[in-house]
Scaffold this motif. Structure first.
Motif, mmCIF file in Angstrom:
data_model
loop_
_atom_site.group_PDB
_atom_site.id
_atom_site.type_symbol
_atom_site.label_atom_id
_atom_site.label_comp_id
_atom_site.label_asym_id
_atom_site.label_seq_id
_atom_site.Cartn_x
_atom_site.Cartn_y
_atom_site.Cartn_z
ATOM 1 N N PHE A 53 0.826 -1.203 0.000
ATOM 2 C CA PHE A 53 0.000 0.000 0.000
ATOM 3 C C PHE A 53 0.861 1.253 0.000
ATOM 4 C CE2 PHE A 53 -3.275 -2.604 2.481
ATOM 5 C CZ PHE A 53 -3.782 -3.107 1.308
ATOM 6 N N GLN A 54 2.038 1.135 0.586
ATOM 7 C CA GLN A 54 2.849 2.330 0.811
ATOM 8 C C GLN A 54 4.028 2.418 -0.133
ATOM 9 O OE1 GLN A 54 3.640 1.582 4.882
ATOM 10 N NE2 GLN A 54 1.658 2.321 5.566
ATOM 11 N N ARG A 69 6.430 0.436 -0.741
ATOM 12 C CA ARG A 69 7.697 -0.020 -0.182
ATOM 13 C C ARG A 69 7.840 -1.498 -0.542
ATOM 14 N NH1 ARG A 69 7.439 -0.835 5.090
ATOM 15 N NH2 ARG A 69 5.217 -0.590 5.364
ATOM 16 N N TRP A 126 -4.450 0.079 7.096
ATOM 17 C CA TRP A 126 -3.451 0.919 6.443
ATOM 18 C C TRP A 126 -4.076 1.954 5.536
ATOM 19 C CZ3 TRP A 126 0.870 0.800 8.843
ATOM 20 C CH2 TRP A 126 1.198 -0.353 9.566
ATOM 21 N N THR A 176 -0.578 5.479 5.776
ATOM 22 C CA THR A 176 -0.163 5.406 4.385
ATOM 23 C C THR A 176 0.099 6.766 3.736
ATOM 24 O OG1 THR A 176 -1.296 3.315 4.248
ATOM 25 C CG2 THR A 176 -0.788 4.385 2.188
ATOM 26 N N PHE A 185 3.670 7.903 3.872
ATOM 27 C CA PHE A 185 4.654 7.356 2.944
ATOM 28 C C PHE A 185 4.515 7.991 1.573
ATOM 29 C CE2 PHE A 185 4.740 4.249 6.252
ATOM 30 C CZ PHE A 185 6.064 3.882 6.292
ATOM 31 N N TYR A 186 3.292 8.312 1.204
ATOM 32 C CA TYR A 186 3.096 8.960 -0.094
ATOM 33 C C TYR A 186 3.735 10.339 -0.083
ATOM 34 C CZ TYR A 186 -0.024 5.297 -1.714
ATOM 35 O OH TYR A 186 -0.524 4.097 -2.118
#
Lengths: 366, 386
Positions: A49-50, A52, A322, B139, B142-143
Motif C-alpha cells: 500500500f505504501q 515499499r 493501512w 499510508t 509514505f506517499y
C-alpha cells in the motif's frame, strides 16, 4: 479430531488425557504459527500500500522468515518489570489476555466434523471466552503503573464492552434462521440440500450472508464490530500509537509483549473464521452451489477454502488499517451505541419477523 | 495508579468526577514532533489544562550568532527549522545583505526562489504526512515522503546535502545550477501536481479525517493575531497575510500567486482542517511560483561582486529581515558594530509563537484532539528552542 478423541476415550483415562494434550498441542501449534504468517502478511500488505518492499531478506523468499527472527529476538530480550508495577498482575496479564483468544479455537470446526469439541453452545462460548482477553488487557494497563497504559486499558474496557452488544446481536440474526448455536450446524444449514444430492447440488439456503437482507446487514455489522473487538484501525484506540504511545502494553517488552501481539493476531483470525463460518458458508466455496465435503480429501480441500476465506477477511482488516485514520474515542462510542447497536437490534427484529412471516407467505424467496 | 486516582469523599451532591490526572505528553512521545513536553491535566479523556514546556533542544543559537562571523553563521541557520533549511538560509542572508548593502545578481535571486519554494513544498509534505500519522493514517505519510524524496534528490543534486543545505550564501548562492537541473525540476512539477489530487482523495476528504479535524482546535482570527500567529496558521484563521506579497523580499513581487486562506469549508474558520487545507493549497501555489521562475531565469553570475568571504564585514547598523517560512514569519534581527561578527543576533521563530497558543486552545478538547491540534500547528522544535 473428535473421532480421534472418541477412539482414544475407549483406551482409558491416561489415553484420554494424552488426547487432550494432543489437541492442546495442535491448537497451540496453530496459534504459534498463524501470527508468524499474519504479521508477515500485514507487513507485506502494508508495504504494498505504501510503495515499499517490506521484509525481503530473511529466509530468501520475500523475507518469509522475518517474523520468526523477530520472535526469537523478542524471546531473548531482557525481562523488564517496572519498579512500581504490581508484579503479580503484570506477570499474569499477558497470559490471561492470550488465553481468551487461545481458548476460542477449540470449538471452531476446520472442516466438516473436524473440531476439537463439538459444543452445543459454540458461538456463545466464543463470545463469552473472547471477553476474558479484555480482563487481561485491563490488568496489564493497571499493573503497569503508567498513566498511558491506564488510559489504554480504560479505553479498551469501554470499547470492548460496548461493541460486544452489536457483535452478539449480529451473530444472533443468522442463528434465528439456523436455530442452532453449533458452528458445524450453522455451516450445515448453509449447504443443506436435497436428500439424494450428488457431489454438486443447489443448496436450499445458500450462504447466510445472502440468505435475506437482514443477514446481509448483520454480516456488515458483524465485520465492523469485529474490527473494534480486535482493536484494529479505525478502532485501535487502546493502543493508539500517536496518542497513548502504545496504550496498555507500553511497559511490556520481550516475551510478555509478544503474548499481547499473539493475542491480537489470533483474535483477528478467530473473528475472521467465525465470520467465514457463519456468514460465508464455511468450507463451501460458492454462495448457492454446494459440494459434498465428506471424504478426507474433500475435507482437506474444505479446510483450505475455509482458511482462505479467513485469511481474506484478515487481509481486509489489514487493508482497512493501512487506509483509514483513527476515530476519536467518543466517535467510537457513538458508532457503537448510536449506530451499530440500534441497527443490530432493528435487524434482529426484522429477521425475526422475516422468519415468522416470510417463510410462510412468500414461498420461493428462500 | 491507585495513589493518583481517588474518588472524592461522597458529599451531599452526587459527584462522579475523580481527581484530575496530570500526565506528561513528551518529551519522548510519538506525536509531539520532537522533544516537546506538554504537561496535560486531564479529567478522563478531556484536557482541562495544558502547559507546553520547551527547552529540550536549546543550542544557544542566538548566542552563537554573536560569536561567529556572518559567513560562518549561515550553516547554523540550517539547524533551526531543519525541514526548511533553504528558507532559513535565505532569511539570514537577506538580513546580512541588508546590513552590507549588497546587490545580488539576478540569476542568484531566481535560484534562491526556486530552492526556497521547493523546500517549502518539502516542508509542507512533511507537515501533512506527519499530520496523517498523528491521526492514525499511516499510508499518506509514505506517499508524502515519496514526493519529498524527489525534492530532496533535486536539492542534493545542486548542493550535496539533503537536509542542512547551507546553499544560499551571503551575496548569492553556493553554485550555479548543474546541467539538466532546471529541466528536472519541470519534470518533477509535472509529476507532482497530480499527486496533490491523490493526497486529497486519500486524506483530505476522508470522512474520518474530516470528522477528526473539522471544528477542532478552532483559532479565531482575533486569537490568531493576539498570539502572533503567522504563516499557514494565521491564514487558516482567515487572514490573507503573506510576507511574499505584503512585504516582498528577494524577487517575490515578480511572481503571480494566490494566498489561500481558511474558509471553514468543512467546519469553522480556523479549525485544524483549515490549517491543513491551507498547506495543501500552498503547495500548489509554490508550484506556480517555481514554474514562473523557471520561465524567467536569466543567465549570469550567481555571486555578488566583491564579497570577500574570508574577511566579510558589514557596516555598522541594524537590520530586521522577515521571510515567509513554511511555518510562518521567520525574522532575523541583527545589530552590527561594523566588524565580522554581529553584536546582537535575534531570531523570531514562528513555531515559538505558535506553541504559546496551545495553552489557550487545548483545554476542553479530548485527548485525541490534543494530538490533532498539536499536529495542525505544525511546530519544529529545533526552531522553538533554537
Amino acid at each position: 479430531m473428535e473421532r480421534l478423541v472418541g477412539a482414544l476415550e475407549g483406551l482409558g483415562e491416561s489415553a484420554f488425557a494424552l488426547s487432550l494434550l494432543m489437541c492442546a498441542g495442535v491448537v497451540l501449534g496453530f496459534v504459534g504459527i498463524w501470527p508468524l504468517f499474519a504479521v508477515w502478511l500485514e507487513r507485506k500488505a502494508s508495504a504494498d500500500f505504501q510503495s515499499r518492499l517490506g521484509p525481503m531478506y530473511v529466509g530468501g523468499f520475500h523475507g518469509w522468515l522475518q517474523t520468526l527472527a523477530d520472535g526469537i529476538k523478542l524471546a531473548f530480550k531482557e525481562d523488564l518489570i517496572p519498579a512500581q508495577a504490581n508484579r503479580v498482575l503484570f506477570w499474569i496479564a499477558p497470559a490471561v489476555a492470550f488465553c481468551g483468544a487461545f481458548a476460542t479455537m477449540v470449538v471452531i470446526p476446520i472442516a466438516q466434523g473436524v473440531e476439537i469439541v463439538n459444543l452445543d453452545i459454540g458461538i456463545f462460548f466464543i463470545l463469552a471466552i473472547s471477553s476474558v482477553g479484555t480482563i487481561g488487557v485491563v490488568m496489564a494497563g493497571w499493573a503497569s503503573n503508567n498513566k498511558w497504559s491506564l488510559y489504554g486499558a480504560v479505553r479498551e474496557a469501554a470499547q470492548l464492552v460496548s461493541y460486544e452488544i452489536p457483535i452478539a446481536l449480529s451473530l444472533m440474526i443468522p442463528i434465528i434462521a439456523v436455530g442452532n448455536l453449533r458452528l458445524g450446524h450453522i455451516v450445515g444449514f448453509q449447504c443443506a440440500g436435497p436428500e439424494d444430492a450428488g457431489f454438486v447440488y443447489l443448496s436450499h439456503h445458500g450462504w447466510l450472508l445472502f440468505y435475506s437482507p437482514w443477514t446481509l446487514a448483520a454480516g456488515l455489522i458483524y465485520f465492523v464490530a469485529s474490527l473494534a473487538e480486535c482493536k484494529r484501525a479505525p478502532f485501535d484506540l487502546p493502543e493508539a500509537e500517536s496518542e497513548l504511545v502504545s496504550g496498555f502494553h507500553t511497559e511490556y517488552s520481550g516475551l510478555r509483549f509478544s503474548f499481547f501481539f499473539l493475542e491480537e493476531y489470533v483474535f483477528m483470525f478467530v473473528v475472521s473464521i467465525v465470520g467465514a463460518l457463519v456468514f460465508l458458508g464455511g468450507w463451501q466455496p460458492l454462495p448457492f452451489v454446494s459440494f459434498q465435503f465428506d471424504n478426507p480429501l474433500m475435507k482437506l480441500i474444505g479446510a483450505g477454502i475455509l482458511l482462505g476465506k479467513a485469511v481474506f477477511l484478515v487481509w481486509v482488516q489489514i487493508w482497512l488499517r493501512w487506509t483509514l485514520p483513527r476515530l476519536r474515542v467518543d466517535q467510537v462510542m457513538t458508532m457503537g451505541y448510536k449506530y451499530l447497536t440500534p441497527l443490530a437490534m432493528l435487524t434482529l427484529m426484522g429477521m425475526a419477523l422475516y422468519q415468522y412471516w416470510g417463510c410462510r407467505y412468500i414461498p420461493g424467496i428462500l | 495508579m491507585a495513589a493518583t486516582v481517588e474518588a472524592r469523599p461522597p458529599d451531599k451532591y452526587v459527584d462522579v468526577r475523580t481527581q484530575e490526572l496530570q500526565i506528561n505528553m513528551g518529551p519522548q512521545h510519538p506525536a509531539t514532533h520532537g522533544v516537546l513536553r506538554v504537561a496535560i491535566w486531564a479529567d478522563g479523556e478531556i484536557v482541562t489544562r495544558a502547559e507546553p514546556d520547551i527547552g529540550y533542544l536549546h543550542r544557544c543559537a542566538e548566542k552563537i550568532g554573536e560569536s561567529v562571523t556572518h559567513i560562518q553563521y549561515v550553516p547554523y541557520t540550517d539547524r533551526y527549522d531543519y525541514l526548511a533549511a533553504m528558507n532559513n538560509n535565505l532569511g539570514y542572508c537577506l538580513a546580512v545583505e541588508k546590513l552590507a548593502e549588497l546587490e545580488i545578481p539576478e540569476r542568484a535571486e531566481y535560484v534562491r526562489v526556486i530552492v526556497s519554494e521547493l523546500n517549502r513544498i518539502a516542508s509542507h509534505l512533511m507537515a501533512i504526512g506527519t499530520y496523517g500519522l498523528d491521526l492514525g493514517a499511516f499510508t499518506p505519510f509514505f506517499y508524502a515522503f515519496r514526493e519529498r524524496e524527489e525534492i530532496l534528490r533535486i536539492l542534493e543534486w545542486i548542493c550535496g546535502a539533503r537536509l542542512t543545505y547551507n546553499f544560499i550564501r551571503i551575496g548569492g548562492v553556493m553554485r550555479d545550477c548543474p546541467e539538466g537541473w532546471l529541466e528536472d525540476i519541470t519534470r518533477f512539477l509535472d509529476y507532482f501536481e497530480p499527486r496533490l489530487e491523490e493526497m486529497n482523495e486519500l486524506l483530505t476528504h476522508n470522512h474520518i479525517f474530516v470528522n477528526r479535524t473539522a471544528n477542532i482546535g478552532v483559532v479565531s482570527l482575533e486569537q490568531a493575531v493576539k498570539y502572533g500567529l503567522t504563516g499557514p496558521n494565521l491564514r487558516g484563521s482567515g487572514m490573507r497575510w503573506d510576507l511574499r506579497r505584503d512585504d516582498p523580499y528577494s524577487i517575490y513581487d515578480r511572481f503571480e500567486f494566490d494566498i489561500p486562506i481558511g474558509t471553514g469549508i468543512k467546519g469553522t474558520v480556523g479549525d485544524c482542517w483549515d490549517r491543513y487545507w491551507v498547506r495543501i493549497l500552498e503547495m500548489g501555489e509554490s508550484v506556480r511560483i517555481i514554474r514562473q521562475a523557471l520561465d524567467q531565469i536569466p543567465d549570469g553570475e550567481i555571486m555578488a561582486k566583491g564579497v570577500r568571504h574570508l574577511a566579510f564585514k558589514c557596516k555598522a547598523g541594524e537590520s530586521y529581515q522577515a521571510v515567509e517560512n513554511p511555518r510562518g514569519e521567520l525574522g532575523y534581527y541583527l545589530i552590527s558594530e561594523g566588524g565580522q561578527i554581529s553584536y546582537r543576533s535575534r531570531i523570531r521563530a514562528p513555531s515559538f509563537c505558535h506553541l504559546s497558543i496551545l495553552e489557550e486552545i487545548l483545554p476542553g478538547s479530548m485527548f485525541g484532539d490534543a494530538v490533532a491540534i498539536i499536529g495542525s500547528i505544525d511546530i519544529v522544535l529545533g526552531e522553538v528552542d533554537r
